[in-house]
Design a protein around this motif. Structure first.
Motif, PDB file in Angstrom:
ATOM      1  N   LEU A   9       0.833  -1.208   0.000  1.00 15.46           N
ATOM      2  CA  LEU A   9       0.000   0.000   0.000  1.00 15.46           C
ATOM      3  C   LEU A   9       0.862   1.249   0.000  1.00 15.46           C
ATOM      4  O   LEU A   9       0.607   2.200  -0.765  1.00 15.46           O
ATOM      5  CB  LEU A   9      -0.932  -0.015   1.207  1.00 15.46           C
ATOM      6  CG  LEU A   9      -1.841   1.212   1.371  1.00 15.46           C
ATOM      7  CD1 LEU A   9      -2.754   1.365   0.162  1.00 15.46           C
ATOM      8  CD2 LEU A   9      -2.658   1.099   2.651  1.00 15.46           C
ATOM      9  N   LEU A  13       1.047   4.076  -2.893  1.00 15.24           N
ATOM     10  CA  LEU A  13       0.807   5.494  -2.603  1.00 15.24           C
ATOM     11  C   LEU A  13       2.013   6.348  -2.983  1.00 15.24           C
ATOM     12  O   LEU A  13       1.861   7.477  -3.474  1.00 15.24           O
ATOM     13  CB  LEU A  13       0.482   5.675  -1.122  1.00 15.24           C
ATOM     14  CG  LEU A  13      -0.860   5.100  -0.646  1.00 15.24           C
ATOM     15  CD1 LEU A  13      -1.000   5.241   0.866  1.00 15.24           C
ATOM     16  CD2 LEU A  13      -2.019   5.794  -1.345  1.00 15.24           C
ATOM     17  N   ALA A  16       1.982   6.741  -6.730  1.00 14.50           N
ATOM     18  CA  ALA A  16       0.923   7.687  -7.095  1.00 14.50           C
ATOM     19  C   ALA A  16       1.339   9.121  -6.776  1.00 14.50           C
ATOM     20  O   ALA A  16       1.079  10.044  -7.556  1.00 14.50           O
ATOM     21  CB  ALA A  16      -0.372   7.335  -6.363  1.00 14.50           C
ATOM     22  N   ALA A  17       1.994   9.325  -5.630  1.00 14.80           N
ATOM     23  CA  ALA A  17       2.463  10.666  -5.260  1.00 14.80           C
ATOM     24  C   ALA A  17       3.505  11.179  -6.244  1.00 14.80           C
ATOM     25  O   ALA A  17       3.489  12.356  -6.640  1.00 14.80           O
ATOM     26  CB  ALA A  17       3.029  10.646  -3.846  1.00 14.80           C
TER      27      ALA A  17
END
Length: 286
Positions: A9, A13, A16-17
């Motif tokens: 996870l 993330l 994605a950031a």
């Protein structure tokens, strides 16, 4: 197993950031490229077949060969007409932000303090207006500005923004959560409506007022449709609309202008982040 899921996870993330931040990082880095590197990197995209720096494919650069501030000097010093567009944005957005917040606070106080069918009907009308996209109201705004004689002036931009229903809706929802016991206690002490508004409602709604101001600023700082329809003179354009024009001929200057353009939003967000969080999670009154 739990640690593995958490690691996956966090990795997702993080990716994605990075993807989210990549355009911003690329804009900042490219604003420090020299003119030669700009032409070499983006020549094919610009369609300039005369430059000796022409590249067959566009490969964005994340590390400049030579750091240069020439693009900033061109925008800030050598192109006063371009810098003037930045100040046009300031002159439009600051009054809209301050006055819309003030008008919204007064209107929201009335909606939250008094009940009745008329109040409910007017508030429903506000909500309906808020749900309409800008494109729906642009033609009426154009016709009204022509009728009032304010077309191609700052008033054509500011007046519709000042009386936008967006802030009224948010502040009304917030003010309705203020306990009536506060108002009743103030009335027993002889406080009038103005004192109740300024001494009870406004202090309790500090975070909501700041959040509304920030959201309004962000919204109108990036406006494109309104000045495109309501302004005709190029010298009156905000930088948000003018960026596409300088992008055609001076992509390096456009990178520098874009960096300068998002600095006010970044600073305001960093300063008011806590107010946005408090307003979003507001369930009780301090």
């Amino acid at each position: 197993m739990k640690r593995l899921r958490r690691g996956i996870l966090l990795l997702a993330l993080g990716v994605a950031a990075l993807l989210f931040l990549f355009p911003t990082v690329l804009t900042v880095v490219n604003s420090f490229l020299s003119e030669g590197e700009i032409q070499q990197t983006y020549g094919a995209a610009l369609g300039d077949r005369t430059t000796e720096y022409m590249a067959q494919t566009v490969v964005p650069k994340l590390i400049p060969d030579q750091v240069s501030a020439q693009q900033y000097q061109t925008f800030l010093v050598e192109s006063p007409e371009d810098l003037g567009k930045f100040w046009n944005s300031v002159l439009y957005v600051v009054p809209i932000t301050l006055l819309q917040t003030a008008v919204a606070a007064l209107a929201a106080y009335g909606f939250s303090r008094y009940n009745g069918k008329v109040r409910s009907a007017i508030f429903f009308f506000y909500v309906a207006l808020m749900l309409m996209p800008y494109q729906v109201t642009l033609v009426p705004n154009y016709l009204v500005s022509k009728w009032l004689g304010i077309y191609d002036t700052g008033w054509a931009i500011c007046l519709p923004g000042i009386f936008s229903p967006f802030g009224v809706y948010l502040l009304t929802r917030y003010m309705r959560r203020i306990p009536k016991a506060f108002v009743e206690a103030a009335q027993l002490d002889g406080a009038g409506e103005w004192k109740i508004f300024t001494r009870i409602y406004l202090p309790q709604c500090k975070s909501a007022l700041y959040a509304v101001g920030l959201l309004v600023f962000f919204d109108y700082w990036n406006m494109v449709e309104q000045p495109m329809v309501l302004l005709e003179s190029e010298e009156k354009f905000p930088l948000s609309l003018y960026l596409s024009t300088i992008n055609q001929n001076q992509v390096g200057v456009a990178f520098a202008a874009a960096v300068i353009y998002f600095i006010p939003c970044l600073l305001l967000f960093l300063h008011g982040e806590q107010y946005l969080e408090e307003s979003a999670a507001a369930g009780g009154i301090k």
